[in-house]
Design an enzyme around this catalytic site. Structure first.
Site, PDB file in Angstrom:
ATOM      1  N   SER A 144      68.703  12.752  46.178  1.00 21.89           N
ATOM      2  CA  SER A 144      69.733  12.425  45.182  1.00 21.89           C
ATOM      3  C   SER A 144      70.559  11.260  45.715  1.00 21.89           C
ATOM      4  O   SER A 144      70.543  10.992  46.922  1.00 21.89           O
ATOM      5  CB  SER A 144      70.638  13.644  45.008  1.00 21.89           C
ATOM      6  OG  SER A 144      71.800  13.306  44.282  1.00 21.89           O
ATOM      7  N   TYR A 157      75.644  20.683  48.216  1.00 21.94           N
ATOM      8  CA  TYR A 157      74.554  19.898  47.611  1.00 21.94           C
ATOM      9  C   TYR A 157      74.319  18.608  48.405  1.00 21.94           C
ATOM     10  O   TYR A 157      73.175  18.271  48.742  1.00 21.94           O
ATOM     11  CB  TYR A 157      74.914  19.595  46.157  1.00 21.94           C
ATOM     12  CG  TYR A 157      73.839  18.890  45.361  1.00 21.94           C
ATOM     13  CD1 TYR A 157      72.714  19.588  44.919  1.00 21.94           C
ATOM     14  CD2 TYR A 157      73.956  17.542  45.028  1.00 21.94           C
ATOM     15  CE1 TYR A 157      71.733  18.942  44.158  1.00 21.94           C
ATOM     16  CE2 TYR A 157      72.981  16.900  44.270  1.00 21.94           C
ATOM     17  CZ  TYR A 157      71.872  17.607  43.830  1.00 21.94           C
ATOM     18  OH  TYR A 157      70.903  16.972  43.081  1.00 21.94           O
TER      19      TYR A 157
HETATM   20  N1  LIG Z   1      69.669  16.084  37.104  1.00 20.18           N
HETATM   21  C1  LIG Z   1      70.182  15.169  37.884  1.00 20.18           C
HETATM   22  O1  LIG Z   1      71.101  14.418  37.488  1.00 20.18           O
HETATM   23  C2  LIG Z   1      69.651  14.983  39.279  1.00 20.18           C
HETATM   24  C3  LIG Z   1      70.044  13.851  40.021  1.00 20.18           C
HETATM   25  C4  LIG Z   1      69.574  13.669  41.309  1.00 20.18           C
HETATM   26  C5  LIG Z   1      68.712  14.596  41.865  1.00 20.18           C
HETATM   27  N2  LIG Z   1      68.330  15.693  41.149  1.00 20.18           N
HETATM   28  C6  LIG Z   1      67.406  16.631  41.789  1.00 20.18           C
HETATM   29  O2  LIG Z   1      66.220  16.668  41.035  1.00 20.18           O
HETATM   30  C7  LIG Z   1      65.592  17.943  41.183  1.00 20.18           C
HETATM   31  C8  LIG Z   1      65.274  18.502  39.807  1.00 20.18           C
HETATM   32  O3  LIG Z   1      66.480  18.722  39.115  1.00 20.18           O
HETATM   33  P1  LIG Z   1      66.555  18.779  37.524  1.00 20.18           P
HETATM   34  O4  LIG Z   1      67.629  17.914  37.102  1.00 20.18           O
HETATM   35  O5  LIG Z   1      65.191  18.601  36.973  1.00 20.18           O
HETATM   36  O6  LIG Z   1      67.076  20.282  37.337  1.00 20.18           O
HETATM   37  P2  LIG Z   1      66.436  21.500  36.537  1.00 20.18           P
HETATM   38  O7  LIG Z   1      67.432  22.595  36.667  1.00 20.18           O
HETATM   39  O8  LIG Z   1      65.971  21.066  35.211  1.00 20.18           O
HETATM   40  O9  LIG Z   1      65.129  21.824  37.382  1.00 20.18           O
HETATM   41  C9  LIG Z   1      65.132  22.518  38.586  1.00 20.18           C
HETATM   42  C10 LIG Z   1      63.972  23.494  38.570  1.00 20.18           C
HETATM   43  O10 LIG Z   1      63.936  24.145  39.839  1.00 20.18           O
HETATM   44  C11 LIG Z   1      63.620  25.506  39.606  1.00 20.18           C
HETATM   45  N3  LIG Z   1      64.075  26.325  40.727  1.00 20.18           N
HETATM   46  C12 LIG Z   1      65.353  26.670  41.033  1.00 20.18           C
HETATM   47  N4  LIG Z   1      65.353  27.476  42.122  1.00 20.18           N
HETATM   48  C13 LIG Z   1      64.056  27.631  42.498  1.00 20.18           C
HETATM   49  C14 LIG Z   1      63.408  28.339  43.538  1.00 20.18           C
HETATM   50  N5  LIG Z   1      64.097  29.082  44.420  1.00 20.18           N
HETATM   51  N6  LIG Z   1      62.065  28.266  43.642  1.00 20.18           N
HETATM   52  C15 LIG Z   1      61.358  27.530  42.738  1.00 20.18           C
HETATM   53  N7  LIG Z   1      61.895  26.867  41.723  1.00 20.18           N
HETATM   54  C16 LIG Z   1      63.237  26.902  41.623  1.00 20.18           C
HETATM   55  C17 LIG Z   1      64.325  25.853  38.298  1.00 20.18           C
HETATM   56  O11 LIG Z   1      63.762  27.007  37.701  1.00 20.18           O
HETATM   57  C18 LIG Z   1      64.103  24.583  37.493  1.00 20.18           C
HETATM   58  O12 LIG Z   1      62.933  24.651  36.714  1.00 20.18           O
HETATM   59  C19 LIG Z   1      66.572  18.805  41.965  1.00 20.18           C
HETATM   60  O13 LIG Z   1      66.174  18.838  43.312  1.00 20.18           O
HETATM   61  C20 LIG Z   1      67.880  18.074  41.812  1.00 20.18           C
HETATM   62  O14 LIG Z   1      68.751  18.325  42.859  1.00 20.18           O
HETATM   63  C21 LIG Z   1      68.786  15.900  39.872  1.00 20.18           C
END
Ligand SMILES: NC(=O)c1ccc[n+]([C@@H]2O[C@H](COP(=O)([O-])OP(=O)(O)OC[C@H]3O[C@@H](n4cnc5c(N)ncnc54)[C@H](O)[C@@H]3O)[C@@H](O)[C@H]2O)c1
Length: 262
Positions: A144, A157
């Site tokens: 991130s 985080y």
């Molecule tokens: N959304 C943003 O703005 C953003 C920005 C930077 C980084 N990220 C990173 O991108 C990645 C995906 O995030 P996203 O935005 O798609 O969120 P999201 O909540 O849509 O997806 C996260 C997924 O991880 C799964 N998950 C959670 N705990 C779990 C576990 N213990 N085992 C297996 N699966 C698990 C959830 O069920 C979900 O499907 C994350 O690592 C997040 O930190 C997101």
């Protein structure tokens, strides 16, 4: 880039039930890969797998809790037994919670470090066993912008995501002799994700503004003037998963519209 740069490749993608992981799974399938959709949310993983099959690619949905080592070990073995190899690992499973530092419950700290950092480590550890044997592989970790600069109210985080950058650099060195590339993507705010549905509410209370104003405040911080899209991420992920990135390893690439430059 060739028409289908991932043709015939097998990708193990965590967090592929929704958001960024789901977007990468679908895009990789369009680029010719077969996908193991792994997520705690089995129903969501099955939906993604179904969509991939309708694109004419093979898909396997697996319920996976990335913090449980035995669960990770058996899921990785199951995927390897099924497809005969694993070419690509994407670690996208993640959770977030915003709290002022004195209000961070220890349980939240533990959960975030577990899922976002330890889960990434466990999946790399198990998949790398097969990649080392086959002397090839591509590993992509979703960190991130908070993994490059500490984020407001994001102590746990940011710590986890900085950890993912360190893990990426370290493991890239371990695995380089085996022609395995390990890189991280550091996206900015991806407003279309369920993660941001949660952050809208939390930031709205903390900033004292209505939820619909939260995104405006965050977009104003971005030189290119918009949030990051899932497509921005999948474009980079395809490059990192393909032979085009063969000389790149240990990198944590900002995808932030210029918001983060280090
Ligand atoms: N959304 C943003 O703005 C953003 C920005 C930077 C980084 N990220 C990173 O991108 C990645 C995906 O995030 P996203 O935005 O798609 O969120 P999201 O909540 O849509 O997806 C996260 C997924 O991880 C799964 N998950 C959670 N705990 C779990 C576990 N213990 N085992 C297996 N699966 C698990 C959830 O069920 C979900 O499907 C994350 O690592 C997040 O930190 C997101």
């Amino acid at each position: 880039m060739e028409t289908q740069p991932l043709k015939g490749k097998i990708a193990f993608i965590t967090g592929s039930a929704s958001g960024i992981g789901q977007g990468i799974a679908l895009r990789f399938a369009k680029e010719g890969a077969h996908i193991a959709c792994c997520d705690l949310n089995l129903e969501g993983a099955e939906k993604t797998a179904q969509e991939i099959k309708s694109l004419g690619q093979q898909a396997l949905a697996i319920q996976l809790d990335v913090v449980k080592s035995k669960n990770v070990e058996s899921a990785v073995r199951q995927v390897h037994d099924h497809f005969g190899k694993i070419d690509i690992l994407v670690n996208s499973a993640g959770i977030i919670k915003a709290n002022f530092i004195t209000d961070v419950p220890e349980s939240i700290w533990d959960a975030i470090i577990d899922v976002d950092l330890k889960g990434t480590f466990l999946c790399i550890k198990e998949v790398a066993k097969y990649m080392v044997e086959q002397k090839s592989g591509k590993i992509i970790n979703i960190s991130s912008k908070s993994g490059k600069k500490g984020g407001l109210w994001l102590a746990a985080y940011s710590s986890a995501k900085f950890g993912v950058v360190g893990l990426t650099q370290s493991v890239a060195t371990d695995l380089a002799p085996f022609h395995i590339n390990v890189n991280a993507i550091c996206p900015g705010n991806v407003f279309s994700t369920p993660m941001w549905d949660l952050l809208d509410k939390e930031y709205s209370v903390k900033l004292g503004v209505p939820p619909e104003q939260v995104r405006k405040i965050y977009v104003e911080k971005v030189p290119l003037g918009r949030g990051c899209t899932v497509e921005d991420i999948t474009n980079l992920a395809v490059f990192l998963a393909s032979t085009q990135s063969d000389y790149m390893t240990g990198q944590a690439i900002n995808l932030t519209g210029g918001q983060e430059v280090h």
